[in-house]
Scaffold this motif. Structure first.
Motif, PDB file in Angstrom:
ATOM      1  N   TYR A 160       0.851  -1.194   0.000  1.00  0.00           N
ATOM      2  CA  TYR A 160       0.000   0.000   0.000  1.00  0.00           C
ATOM      3  C   TYR A 160       0.887   1.244   0.000  1.00  0.00           C
ATOM      4  O   TYR A 160       1.882   1.299   0.729  1.00  0.00           O
ATOM      5  N   ASN A 161       0.503   2.223  -0.781  1.00  0.00           N
ATOM      6  CA  ASN A 161       1.160   3.534  -0.773  1.00  0.00           C
ATOM      7  C   ASN A 161       0.056   4.576  -0.610  1.00  0.00           C
ATOM      8  O   ASN A 161      -0.743   4.793  -1.524  1.00  0.00           O
ATOM      9  N   LEU A 162       0.019   5.218   0.563  1.00  0.00           N
ATOM     10  CA  LEU A 162      -1.085   6.112   0.910  1.00  0.00           C
ATOM     11  C   LEU A 162      -0.575   7.527   1.119  1.00  0.00           C
ATOM     12  O   LEU A 162       0.430   7.745   1.792  1.00  0.00           O
ATOM     13  N   SER A 174      -8.344  14.861   1.627  1.00  0.00           N
ATOM     14  CA  SER A 174      -8.284  14.179   0.343  1.00  0.00           C
ATOM     15  C   SER A 174      -7.183  13.138   0.416  1.00  0.00           C
ATOM     16  O   SER A 174      -6.178  13.317   1.121  1.00  0.00           O
ATOM     17  N   GLY A 175      -7.373  12.052  -0.284  1.00  0.00           N
ATOM     18  CA  GLY A 175      -6.410  10.971  -0.221  1.00  0.00           C
ATOM     19  C   GLY A 175      -6.195  10.327  -1.571  1.00  0.00           C
ATOM     20  O   GLY A 175      -7.028  10.402  -2.479  1.00  0.00           O
ATOM     21  N   GLU A 176      -5.053   9.688  -1.696  1.00  0.00           N
ATOM     22  CA  GLU A 176      -4.719   8.902  -2.875  1.00  0.00           C
ATOM     23  C   GLU A 176      -4.009   7.635  -2.401  1.00  0.00           C
ATOM     24  O   GLU A 176      -3.041   7.706  -1.638  1.00  0.00           O
ATOM     25  N   VAL A 177      -4.500   6.485  -2.820  1.00  0.00           N
ATOM     26  CA  VAL A 177      -3.924   5.216  -2.416  1.00  0.00           C
ATOM     27  C   VAL A 177      -3.593   4.407  -3.664  1.00  0.00           C
ATOM     28  O   VAL A 177      -4.361   4.370  -4.624  1.00  0.00           O
ATOM     29  N   ASN A 178      -2.414   3.804  -3.638  1.00  0.00           N
ATOM     30  CA  ASN A 178      -1.979   2.882  -4.697  1.00  0.00           C
ATOM     31  C   ASN A 178      -1.743   1.523  -4.055  1.00  0.00           C
ATOM     32  O   ASN A 178      -0.923   1.396  -3.138  1.00  0.00           O
ATOM     33  N   VAL A 179      -2.457   0.527  -4.551  1.00  0.00           N
ATOM     34  CA  VAL A 179      -2.378  -0.821  -3.990  1.00  0.00           C
ATOM     35  C   VAL A 179      -1.855  -1.769  -5.065  1.00  0.00           C
ATOM     36  O   VAL A 179      -2.410  -1.832  -6.174  1.00  0.00           O
ATOM     37  N   GLN A 180      -0.805  -2.476  -4.732  1.00  0.00           N
ATOM     38  CA  GLN A 180      -0.281  -3.494  -5.637  1.00  0.00           C
ATOM     39  C   GLN A 180      -0.997  -4.807  -5.338  1.00  0.00           C
ATOM     40  O   GLN A 180      -0.968  -5.308  -4.207  1.00  0.00           O
ATOM     41  N   LYS A 244      -5.339   2.320  -8.284  1.00  0.00           N
ATOM     42  CA  LYS A 244      -5.171   3.692  -7.819  1.00  0.00           C
ATOM     43  C   LYS A 244      -6.555   4.309  -7.586  1.00  0.00           C
ATOM     44  O   LYS A 244      -7.402   4.295  -8.482  1.00  0.00           O
ATOM     45  N   ILE A 245      -6.764   4.853  -6.397  1.00  0.00           N
ATOM     46  CA  ILE A 245      -8.048   5.471  -6.048  1.00  0.00           C
ATOM     47  C   ILE A 245      -7.770   6.854  -5.480  1.00  0.00           C
ATOM     48  O   ILE A 245      -6.951   7.013  -4.562  1.00  0.00           O
TER      49      ILE A 245
END
Length: 270
Positions: A160-162, A174-180, A244-245
């Motif tokens: 996770y990269n948050l 506001s948020g952005e999350v990248n999940v592998q 990516k969200i």
């Protein structure tokens, strides 16, 4: 030879005045004037005292009523202000997420040249697709992956990269999350927990050597507090993808998700 002192003759008037002095009527002859000028009875003074008390009590009751009315009005206004402040920015949807108008201007997020009627038509089409998918799962006699009490296991998160940005002036973030993700079983659904948030964008991409996977639609399922990403094609087994969200939400005032708290030190709230 001593001279005899001359005395004035006694008249009836003098007799009446002497009788009046003896009776306490201040030398006035008996009659209506003497009765009016005589001492007032004590009952009249008592009546005056009672009337004064009644008038004073009535005035105090009127002032108390006015004070209670003003306090009630002030409390009602304060209650409305506290309610508005506690509600915070507007919400929409059954999941309590922020409305799009709270973060974006009207028409933002829609393709250029797309009218509101077309947008509504697209939402209706997505609802029909969701109903058709649920009917398909019912024919299979299985629960859809978003209606199950636990997340499906066809995907395994690897990393996770948050990133978060908090706005304390209106208690939003506001948020952005990248999940592998690693795919264990082929599926075109990505299901993850989400609650009380507004999703701005969703992107699914393969590893660095491949391109992206088109997202057909997304929706919330409040019954299990999940967010569902529906893809145009199934994800391949033994491949890794990046989800990516981009989203925004409230900094809650209760013990839920990203929440705020405060304490008092030396009479100052911090």
């Amino acid at each position: 030879m001593a001279l005899e002192e001359k005395r004035p003759p006694v008249t009836p008037m003098m007799i009446e005045e002497e009788a009046a002095l003896r009776n306490g009527s201040r030398g006035l002859p008996p009659g209506p004037w003497a009765e009016a000028a005589g001492p007032r009875p004590r009952t009249t003074e008592r009546h005056i005292a009672v009337h004064k008390r009644l008038v004073l009590g009535f005035a105090v009751s009127i002032l108390a009523l006015l004070a209670v009315t003003m306090i009630a009005v002030l409390l009602s206004v304060r209650f409305e202000e506290c309610g508005a402040a506690a509600d915070g920015p507007p919400r929409a949807g059954g999941n309590g997420s922020l409305s799009g108008a709270a973060r974006q201007p009207p028409g933002a997020g829609q393709p250029p040249g797309r009218s509101e009627e077309e947008a509504r038509g697209g939402e209706a089409a997505e609802e029909e697709e969701e109903v058709e998918e649920e009917e398909e799962w019912q024919r299979r006699r299985e629960l859809p992956p978003w209606a199950r009490p636990r997340l499906p296991r066809h995907l395994r998160p690897l990393h996770y990269n948050l990133m978060l940005s908090a706005f304390m002036e209106n208690f939003t973030f506001s948020g952005e999350v990248n999940v592998q993700l690693e795919v264990r079983n082929a599926s075109r659904y990505i299901v993850l927990h989400a609650h009380r948030m507004h999703i701005e964008a969703v992107r699914v991409a393969e590893d660095k050597l491949a391109g992206g996977v088109r997202v057909a639609r997304t929706f919330f399922y409040p019954q299990t507090q999940v967010f569902v990403v529906v893809l145009n094609r199934s994800l391949e087994v033994q491949r890794s993808y990046n989800l990516k969200i981009i989203y925004n939400a409230l900094i809650e005032n209760e013990l839920l998700g990203f929440f705020r708290s405060s304490y008092v030190l030396h009479g100052e709230r911090r």
